[in-house]
Design a protein around this motif. Structure first.
Motif, short mmCIF file in Angstrom:
data_model
loop_
_atom_site.label_atom_id
_atom_site.label_comp_id
_atom_site.label_asym_id
_atom_site.label_seq_id
_atom_site.Cartn_x
_atom_site.Cartn_y
_atom_site.Cartn_z
N SER A 59 47.94 93.65 27.37
CA SER A 59 48.03 95.04 27.80
C SER A 59 47.29 95.25 29.11
O SER A 59 46.12 94.89 29.23
CB SER A 59 47.46 95.96 26.72
OG SER A 59 47.48 97.30 27.16
N PRO A 60 47.95 95.88 30.08
CA PRO A 60 47.27 96.12 31.35
C PRO A 60 46.12 97.12 31.24
O PRO A 60 45.14 97.04 31.98
CB PRO A 60 48.38 96.65 32.27
CG PRO A 60 49.44 97.15 31.36
CD PRO A 60 49.33 96.35 30.09
N ASP A 61 46.23 98.04 30.29
CA ASP A 61 45.19 99.06 30.14
C ASP A 61 44.43 98.97 28.81
O ASP A 61 43.58 99.80 28.52
CB ASP A 61 45.78 100.46 30.31
CG ASP A 61 46.85 100.77 29.28
OD1 ASP A 61 47.13 99.91 28.39
OD2 ASP A 61 47.44 101.86 29.34
N GLY A 62 44.78 97.99 27.99
CA GLY A 62 44.13 97.84 26.69
C GLY A 62 44.65 98.79 25.63
O GLY A 62 44.14 98.81 24.51
N LYS A 63 45.66 99.60 25.97
CA LYS A 63 46.20 100.57 25.02
C LYS A 63 47.70 100.44 24.82
O LYS A 63 48.23 100.92 23.82
CB LYS A 63 45.90 101.99 25.50
CG LYS A 63 44.43 102.30 25.61
CD LYS A 63 44.23 103.69 26.17
CE LYS A 63 42.75 103.96 26.36
NZ LYS A 63 42.50 105.28 26.94
N GLU A 96 46.50 91.15 20.81
CA GLU A 96 47.57 91.28 21.80
C GLU A 96 47.23 92.34 22.85
O GLU A 96 47.55 92.17 24.02
CB GLU A 96 48.90 91.61 21.12
CG GLU A 96 49.45 90.48 20.30
CD GLU A 96 49.65 89.20 21.08
OE1 GLU A 96 50.04 89.25 22.27
OE2 GLU A 96 49.40 88.12 20.52
N LEU A 97 46.59 93.42 22.43
CA LEU A 97 46.18 94.43 23.40
C LEU A 97 45.19 93.85 24.40
O LEU A 97 45.26 94.13 25.60
CB LEU A 97 45.57 95.64 22.69
CG LEU A 97 46.54 96.51 21.89
CD1 LEU A 97 45.78 97.58 21.12
CD2 LEU A 97 47.59 97.13 22.78
N ALA A 98 44.27 93.01 23.92
CA ALA A 98 43.28 92.41 24.81
C ALA A 98 43.91 91.40 25.76
O ALA A 98 43.52 91.29 26.91
CB ALA A 98 42.19 91.74 23.97
N GLN A 99 44.93 90.67 25.29
CA GLN A 99 45.52 89.61 26.10
C GLN A 99 46.66 90.08 27.00
O GLN A 99 46.82 89.57 28.11
CB GLN A 99 46.04 88.49 25.20
CG GLN A 99 44.96 87.76 24.46
CD GLN A 99 45.53 86.70 23.54
OE1 GLN A 99 46.61 86.18 23.78
NE2 GLN A 99 44.80 86.37 22.49
#
Length: 64
Positions: free
Chosen positions: A31-35, A26-29
């Motif tokens: 999240s705008p900053d990956g975090k 979900e962070l990869a798909q």
């Protein structure tokens, strides 16, 4: 659950859902900053977990 109980089952395990909105996928798909976790998904998980707790409480009150 009632059918299983009627067949003799007496112990059940219910697992809630963790913070799926913070999973690597979900962070990869999303999240705008990956975090930054996806709060929409995590909010839905909290609703599910709350309803699951209510269901378990209801079953504990109905079944000896």
């Amino acid at each position: 659950m009632q059918i299983l109980y009627n067949y003799g089952a007496r112990r059940f395990v219910f697992n809630g859902i963790g913070a799926v909105g913070c999973s690597p996928s979900e962070l990869a798909q999303r999240s705008p900053d990956g975090k930054t976790c996806d709060e929409t998904i995590n909010s839905a998980n909290r609703i599910f977990n709350s309803q699951l707790r209510s269901l378990v409480d209801q079953l504990n009150n109905q079944l000896p």
